[in-house]
Scaffold this active site. Structure first.
Site, PDB file in Angstrom:
ATOM      1  N   ASN A   1       0.850  -1.186   0.000  1.00 13.78           N
ATOM      2  CA  ASN A   1       0.000   0.000   0.000  1.00 13.78           C
ATOM      3  C   ASN A   1       0.887   1.237   0.000  1.00 13.78           C
ATOM      4  O   ASN A   1       2.111   1.135  -0.084  1.00 13.78           O
ATOM      5  CB  ASN A   1      -0.970  -0.018   1.190  1.00 13.78           C
ATOM      6  CG  ASN A   1      -0.245  -0.167   2.518  1.00 13.78           C
ATOM      7  OD1 ASN A   1       0.644   0.617   2.843  1.00 13.78           O
ATOM      8  ND2 ASN A   1      -0.620  -1.185   3.299  1.00 13.78           N
ATOM      9  N   TYR A   2       0.280   2.411   0.131  1.00 12.21           N
ATOM     10  CA  TYR A   2       1.018   3.666  -0.019  1.00 12.21           C
ATOM     11  C   TYR A   2       1.643   4.185   1.277  1.00 12.21           C
ATOM     12  O   TYR A   2       2.164   5.302   1.309  1.00 12.21           O
ATOM     13  CB  TYR A   2       0.110   4.748  -0.592  1.00 12.21           C
ATOM     14  CG  TYR A   2      -0.347   4.479  -2.003  1.00 12.21           C
ATOM     15  CD1 TYR A   2       0.552   4.454  -3.059  1.00 12.21           C
ATOM     16  CD2 TYR A   2      -1.696   4.254  -2.276  1.00 12.21           C
ATOM     17  CE1 TYR A   2       0.127   4.214  -4.352  1.00 12.21           C
ATOM     18  CE2 TYR A   2      -2.136   4.006  -3.567  1.00 12.21           C
ATOM     19  CZ  TYR A   2      -1.217   3.991  -4.612  1.00 12.21           C
ATOM     20  OH  TYR A   2      -1.636   3.735  -5.887  1.00 12.21           O
TER      21      TYR A   2
END
Length: 406
Positions: free
Chosen positions: A212-213
């Site tokens: 994910n970010y």
């Protein structure tokens, strides 16, 4: 904040030396006493007379005065200073500092300094970006030197890019922030804190993974804040691009997958007083990671996933009387309702909610906007702040819990 503090200012041979005059004025204006060291080359860019007039102290350049033999004691200078600031710091001086060279008074004073050392680099963009300079800066960071990142803009060479010495106002602000942090009360002395941070990588094959970010910035800010208050911190971090914490009270435990983070967290939680599950752990992982790179031979590819372990819930089942467990929730819809469900399900003392719908909050940035939701229904809302400030709000909330339960 700096009133009565002793600042030793080292000036090296850079065109940015003219900013040192403004720097002395600003430091004096906030009540600091400044003594100035100059390298012989620095005198070609700004005169000792100017600096002596502004600082109200004689300027020190050489080891001794050739006229009367008076010795400039680099050891006593290092003992006198509360902060040793070298601004501007050229590539040449940074390289000498990194290897421990001692061929001028400025450098011997650095090696003798018992205070915090700060450098503000100034050089052309190619010199700053050169691998040798970057390696020297990293070596200095590892030795505890604080680096004030140079700004970007027009350089003396006429080129544009990184390398401009940071403006004097921002340098003074940097030192004031250091002083503020160093003067924090050790309210968590003797307390052991576990913090998870960053994303996890869930392997698909040797070259691909699910992620994910998350940047890890919030978790690292929490670790720094807790350590500054005297806690012994275990920071279990997934892969990030952040530098390793330099605070000796932070033990970094690097992991990659959710399974590795769970194992490390359960091990550390046994002896922890506080656990903050800040990591953005992947919710799913491949049923089976393939040992060889998957070839793109078919037009379709199906990936079977299974849920990862819920680390906060696992710790919640192990939580003992006297332990505090804090969770994080990042939501995009029905934020409050969804976050509240997790508090009791995971046996949390409170949960930190942030929403991707709030501008400036969430992954990657330097700011965050949070709401604290407690297991007794209490709710606290905070404005958008730097993550370093958000970390302070969260640690304050934990300390209030600890006080109220005494």
């Amino acid at each position: 904040m700096l009133k009565g503090k002793h600042i030793l200012l080292g000036i090296t041979g850079s065109i940015a030396a003219y900013k040192a005059a403004v720097l002395v004025r600003l430091l004096s204006k906030v009540g600091a006493e400044v003594k100035v060291l100059m390298t012989p080359m620095a005198k070609q860019f700004i005169t000792p007379l100017t600096m002596a007039t502004l600082s109200k102290h004689s300027i020190l350049v050489d080891f001794y005065n050739p006229e009367n033999g008076d010795w400039n004691n680099h050891v006593s200078l290092g003992e006198w200073a509360d902060y040793y600031l070298i601004a501007p710091a050229t590539a040449n001086t940074l390289a000498k500092m990194a290897v421990g060279a001692a061929d001028n008074l400025l450098l011997t004073s650095y090696l003798s300094a018992r205070c915090s050392v700060i450098v503000a680099p100034a050089m052309d963009v190619a010199m700053f970006k050169h691998p040798a300079t970057q390696a020297n800066l990293e070596m200095l960071r590892n030795n505890g030197v604080s680096i004030i990142q140079p700004g970007s803009g027009e350089l003396a060479s006429g080129l544009e890019g990184e390398g401009r010495m940071e403006e004097p106002e921002n340098i003074v602000g940097f030192i004031e922030k250091m002083e503020e942090l160093s003067s924090k009360k050790k309210t968590l002395a003797g307390i052991k804190v576990l913090i998870t941070a960053g994303p996890t990588y869930e392997a698909i094959d040797p070259v691909r993974f699910i992620c994910n970010y998350s940047s890890g910035k919030m978790g690292y800010a929490l670790a720094e804040e807790a350590a500054l208050r005297g806690a012994e911190v275990t920071l279990i971090s997934g892969p990030t691009h952040l530098p390793s914490p330099k605070n000796s009270h932070i033990k970094l435990v690097p992991v990659t997958s959710a399974a590795e983070m769970l194992q490390a967290s359960e091990r550390a939680f046994d002896n922890a007083d506080i656990a903050i599950c800040c990591a953005a752990v992947a919710d799913f992982t491949p049923v089976e990671a393939v040992g060889e790179k998957i070839k793109r031979e078919n037009s379709e590819f199906q990936l079977l996933l299974k849920p990862t372990s819920d680390i906060a819930a696992a710790l919640g089942k192990k939580k003992k009387t006297g332990q505090y467990l804090i969770g994080f929730a990042l939501e995009t819809e029905d934020e409050i309702a969804n976050a509240k469900k997790k508090i009791h399900k995971k046996n949390l003392d409170f949960i930190v909610l942030n929403s991707l719908n709030d501008k400036g909050a969430g992954f990657g940035g330097d700011t965050n906007k949070i709401t604290l939701l407690y297991n007794d229904g209490q709710q606290m809302n905070f404005e958008l702040k730097l993550k370093s400030e958000v970390a302070g709000d969260i640690i304050n909330a934990i300390e209030c819990l600890m006080i109220n339960k005494k």
